[in-house]
Design a protein around this motif. Structure first.
Motif, PDB file in Angstrom:
ATOM      1  N   HIS A 126      28.900  42.803  47.239  1.00 48.91           N
ATOM      2  CA  HIS A 126      28.307  43.340  46.014  1.00 48.91           C
ATOM      3  C   HIS A 126      29.239  43.002  44.856  1.00 48.91           C
ATOM      4  O   HIS A 126      30.456  43.146  44.967  1.00 48.91           O
ATOM      5  CB  HIS A 126      28.132  44.856  46.133  1.00 48.91           C
ATOM      6  CG  HIS A 126      27.335  45.440  45.013  1.00 48.91           C
ATOM      7  ND1 HIS A 126      27.889  45.728  43.785  1.00 48.91           N
ATOM      8  CD2 HIS A 126      26.015  45.764  44.921  1.00 48.91           C
ATOM      9  CE1 HIS A 126      26.950  46.220  42.988  1.00 48.91           C
ATOM     10  NE2 HIS A 126      25.811  46.249  43.649  1.00 48.91           N
ATOM     11  N   PRO A 127      28.694  42.528  43.726  1.00 44.95           N
ATOM     12  CA  PRO A 127      29.566  42.104  42.635  1.00 44.95           C
ATOM     13  C   PRO A 127      30.406  43.217  42.037  1.00 44.95           C
ATOM     14  O   PRO A 127      31.476  42.959  41.490  1.00 44.95           O
ATOM     15  CB  PRO A 127      28.572  41.549  41.600  1.00 44.95           C
ATOM     16  CG  PRO A 127      27.273  42.187  41.924  1.00 44.95           C
ATOM     17  CD  PRO A 127      27.266  42.354  43.423  1.00 44.95           C
ATOM     18  N   GLY A 128      29.961  44.475  42.155  1.00 40.32           N
ATOM     19  CA  GLY A 128      30.714  45.571  41.573  1.00 40.32           C
ATOM     20  C   GLY A 128      30.619  45.554  40.059  1.00 40.32           C
ATOM     21  O   GLY A 128      30.169  44.590  39.443  1.00 40.32           O
ATOM     22  N   ILE A 129      31.096  46.638  39.427  1.00 47.32           N
ATOM     23  CA  ILE A 129      30.958  46.753  37.986  1.00 47.32           C
ATOM     24  C   ILE A 129      31.828  45.732  37.256  1.00 47.32           C
ATOM     25  O   ILE A 129      31.424  45.145  36.257  1.00 47.32           O
ATOM     26  CB  ILE A 129      31.286  48.199  37.532  1.00 47.32           C
ATOM     27  CG1 ILE A 129      30.846  48.416  36.086  1.00 47.32           C
ATOM     28  CG2 ILE A 129      32.769  48.495  37.715  1.00 47.32           C
ATOM     29  CD1 ILE A 129      29.358  48.393  35.896  1.00 47.32           C
ATOM     30  N   ALA A 130      33.053  45.480  37.790  1.00 49.55           N
ATOM     31  CA  ALA A 130      33.939  44.502  37.143  1.00 49.55           C
ATOM     32  C   ALA A 130      33.353  43.094  37.261  1.00 49.55           C
ATOM     33  O   ALA A 130      33.337  42.336  36.291  1.00 49.55           O
ATOM     34  CB  ALA A 130      35.329  44.559  37.764  1.00 49.55           C
ATOM     35  N   GLY A 131      32.877  42.743  38.458  1.00 51.23           N
ATOM     36  CA  GLY A 131      32.270  41.430  38.649  1.00 51.23           C
ATOM     37  C   GLY A 131      31.039  41.244  37.803  1.00 51.23           C
ATOM     38  O   GLY A 131      30.783  40.149  37.282  1.00 51.23           O
ATOM     39  N   LEU A 133      30.443  42.670  34.854  1.00 50.10           N
ATOM     40  CA  LEU A 133      30.847  42.474  33.473  1.00 50.10           C
ATOM     41  C   LEU A 133      31.406  41.078  33.242  1.00 50.10           C
ATOM     42  O   LEU A 133      31.124  40.441  32.220  1.00 50.10           O
ATOM     43  CB  LEU A 133      31.876  43.536  33.074  1.00 50.10           C
ATOM     44  CG  LEU A 133      31.353  44.980  33.014  1.00 50.10           C
ATOM     45  CD1 LEU A 133      32.488  45.940  32.722  1.00 50.10           C
ATOM     46  CD2 LEU A 133      30.251  45.115  31.967  1.00 50.10           C
ATOM     47  N   LEU A 134      32.188  40.570  34.198  1.00 48.45           N
ATOM     48  CA  LEU A 134      32.747  39.229  34.055  1.00 48.45           C
ATOM     49  C   LEU A 134      31.653  38.166  34.108  1.00 48.45           C
ATOM     50  O   LEU A 134      31.758  37.113  33.459  1.00 48.45           O
ATOM     51  CB  LEU A 134      33.787  38.965  35.145  1.00 48.45           C
ATOM     52  CG  LEU A 134      35.134  39.686  34.985  1.00 48.45           C
ATOM     53  CD1 LEU A 134      36.015  39.438  36.195  1.00 48.45           C
ATOM     54  CD2 LEU A 134      35.844  39.222  33.714  1.00 48.45           C
ATOM     55  N   PRO A 138      29.652  33.414  30.343  1.00 48.45           N
ATOM     56  CA  PRO A 138      29.319  32.179  31.070  1.00 48.45           C
ATOM     57  C   PRO A 138      30.520  31.246  31.186  1.00 48.45           C
ATOM     58  O   PRO A 138      31.405  31.242  30.318  1.00 48.45           O
ATOM     59  CB  PRO A 138      28.221  31.549  30.209  1.00 48.45           C
ATOM     60  CG  PRO A 138      28.485  32.062  28.824  1.00 48.45           C
ATOM     61  CD  PRO A 138      29.039  33.446  28.996  1.00 48.45           C
ATOM     62  N   ASP A 139      30.568  30.488  32.272  1.00 51.91           N
ATOM     63  CA  ASP A 139      31.636  29.505  32.439  1.00 51.91           C
ATOM     64  C   ASP A 139      31.545  28.437  31.354  1.00 51.91           C
ATOM     65  O   ASP A 139      32.553  27.987  30.811  1.00 51.91           O
ATOM     66  CB  ASP A 139      31.544  28.851  33.819  1.00 51.91           C
ATOM     67  CG  ASP A 139      31.810  29.853  34.937  1.00 51.91           C
ATOM     68  OD1 ASP A 139      32.611  30.773  34.718  1.00 51.91           O
ATOM     69  OD2 ASP A 139      31.183  29.720  36.007  1.00 51.91           O
ATOM     70  N   LEU A 151      21.814  37.854  30.638  1.00 44.94           N
ATOM     71  CA  LEU A 151      22.948  38.414  29.917  1.00 44.94           C
ATOM     72  C   LEU A 151      23.930  37.369  29.386  1.00 44.94           C
ATOM     73  O   LEU A 151      24.401  37.500  28.250  1.00 44.94           O
ATOM     74  CB  LEU A 151      23.670  39.438  30.793  1.00 44.94           C
ATOM     75  CG  LEU A 151      22.962  40.783  30.916  1.00 44.94           C
ATOM     76  CD1 LEU A 151      23.751  41.741  31.790  1.00 44.94           C
ATOM     77  CD2 LEU A 151      22.736  41.409  29.546  1.00 44.94           C
ATOM     78  N   PRO A 152      24.293  36.326  30.151  1.00 43.08           N
ATOM     79  CA  PRO A 152      25.169  35.302  29.566  1.00 43.08           C
ATOM     80  C   PRO A 152      24.543  34.618  28.346  1.00 43.08           C
ATOM     81  O   PRO A 152      25.242  34.341  27.365  1.00 43.08           O
ATOM     82  CB  PRO A 152      25.362  34.311  30.723  1.00 43.08           C
ATOM     83  CG  PRO A 152      25.190  35.124  31.946  1.00 43.08           C
ATOM     84  CD  PRO A 152      24.106  36.097  31.599  1.00 43.08           C
ATOM     85  N   VAL A 153      23.240  34.367  28.397  1.00 46.67           N
ATOM     86  CA  VAL A 153      22.556  33.763  27.248  1.00 46.67           C
ATOM     87  C   VAL A 153      22.590  34.724  26.060  1.00 46.67           C
ATOM     88  O   VAL A 153      22.851  34.330  24.918  1.00 46.67           O
ATOM     89  CB  VAL A 153      21.098  33.402  27.608  1.00 46.67           C
ATOM     90  CG1 VAL A 153      20.325  32.961  26.366  1.00 46.67           C
ATOM     91  CG2 VAL A 153      21.068  32.303  28.663  1.00 46.67           C
TER      92      VAL A 153
END
Length: 426
Positions: A126-131, A133-134, A138-139, A151-153
């Motif tokens: 699971h990405p978790g809250i920190a993952g 948000l990160l 976007p890369d 969200l990245p867009v």
């Protein structure tokens, strides 16, 4: 985008297509399963347009603002609203699941559960809250659009819009070009929506053909309980929010009936996102606000999914004859308030979130219990998606009212059936 007469005709066509899909799936399941590409193709067509529409809508909206601090204020108010509403949704789902107890009496032995069926969800991280948000950052700029993640867009669009607002006259010239490009994109969406009946027919045919109408009665108590709870939440909670904003819920639901049937047919709230944004703007919500709140809501304001999470946990425990204490319920709510925020970011995120939540109960409820809801998840996804759609619609109206960026008189006229000025007739 679509004229009033064309809009009315479209939702009737989608409704007919859904009924035809159910009938084909029931009587000719092998033929119905082959209809899947029509549903998948329509959803892909709409998703193809989501990233550029969100980007242009947000950039143009923010670029026209004289006070860029307004962006942060709108976003903060939206997040506060989302957290309050998803918490209420989870509490209602848990309360109904506990009181009605749809899983009671099933008496399933945990040792008989199919661990292999649950493996891909219980082993996936699971990405978790920190993952989560990160992942918003976007890369690369191109990567944000290539992946189509909302969200990245949105993150890049906000930054770009603020940048455009800061370069003065040159920015205004650029905004005019981008605004015209956005108009062209919505014209494309108007063309895509003409094949919505075909998409709904393909998706519904495949669902009934693959799983059978019998799956609608399997674990029927949970499905009925969930559907009624969603109706209760929309009618009472969202109705109260709309009244607070000086409007009524039913005219809004009637105004969005086209989007309702599209989501019902495709089981994807994303399929209605572009037209939803256009309609909310047309009924008097400010464009910058719509561009911010709706995309944010698709990640943070999943009311239907929140109800489903807590009700599913209670159902699994009841089916396995595992009593849950008040302390266990508190843990479930606390964990879901964090883990549910990443559910929309990954494929199968709903089941991964369920697995992560069950894992926090110190082994009290086996994680493999999620297989009990796998069989009917496809049929419950419609209620989740529809509730999420209406939840984000009401959220946008409320935040617009809170920000004093809602033309209430225009909203009443448009919901009453007058032609919205932002959606010109064809």
């Amino acid at each position: 985008m679509i004229g009033a007469r064309a809009s009315a005709s479209l939702y009737i066509q989608v409704l007919i297509a859904i009924v035809a899909g159910v009938l084909l799936g029931h009587f000719y399941p092998h033929v119905a399963v082959a209809m899947q590409p029509f549903g998948d193709g329509f959803v892909k067509l709409v998703r193809m347009m989501i990233a550029p529409i969100i980007f242009l809508t947000v950039v143009v909206g923010i670029g026209k603002l004289t006070d860029t601090a307004e962006v942060g204020r709108i976003g903060l108010k939206a997040i506060i609203y989302f957290e309050v509403m998803t918490t209420i949704a989870m509490m209602i789902g848990l309360a109904v699941g506990h009181l009605v107890a749809p899983g009671a009496g099933m008496n399933i032995d945990p040792r008989t559960l199919d661990a292999a069926a649950a493996a891909k969800y219980t082993t996936a991280p699971h990405p978790g809250i920190a993952g989560f948000l990160l992942a918003i950052i976007p890369d690369t700029i191109v990567g944000a659009f290539a992946k189509g993640d909302i969200l990245p867009v949105l993150f890049f669009a906000v930054l770009f819009g603020v940048g455009v607002a800061h370069i003065g006259e040159r920015g205004r010239r650029l905004l005019h070009i981008l605004d015209e490009a956005n108009t062209a994109l919505f014209a494309v969406i108007s063309m895509i929506m003409r094949v919505a009946p075909l998409g709904a027919f393909g998706a519904m045919s495949f669902t009934v053909g693959r799983y059978g109408i019998g799956a609608l009665t399997q674990l029927g108590a949970l499905m009925l309980c969930f559907y009624l709870t969603c109706v209760l939440f929309v009618g009472l909670i969202m109705g109260a929010v709309m009244r607070l904003a000086g409007l009524r819920l039913w005219p809004l639901l009637r105004y969005l009936r086209e989007e309702f049937f599209i989501v019902l047919g495709t089981s994807s709230s994303e399929a209605a996102l572009p037209s939803l944004m256009a309609k909310l703007e047309a009924m008097g919500c400010a464009r910058p606000l719509v561009g911010l709140v709706v995309p944010l809501g698709y990640a943070f304001n999943l009311d239907g999914t929140s109800i489903y999470f807590t009700m599913a946990v209670a159902f699994i425990a009841q089916a396995l004859n595992i009593p849950l204490s008040a302390g266990d319920y508190v843990v479930i709510l606390a964990v879901l308030l964090l883990t549910s925020k990443g559910a929309a970011a990954v494929t199968g995120g709903g089941f991964i979130t369920l697995a992560a939540t069950l894992a926090t109960l110190d082994g009290k409820v086996p994680v493999t219990g999620i297989v009990l809801v796998l069989a009917i998840d496809r049929f419950m996804s419609e209620a989740r998606a529809i509730t999420n759609l209406f939840g984000n619609s009401v959220a946008t109206v409320f935040v617009a009212w809170w920000e004093r960026q809602l033309d209430t008189a225009a909203a009443r006229r448009v919901m009453a059936g007058e032609m919205p000025t932002a959606l010109p007739a064809e």
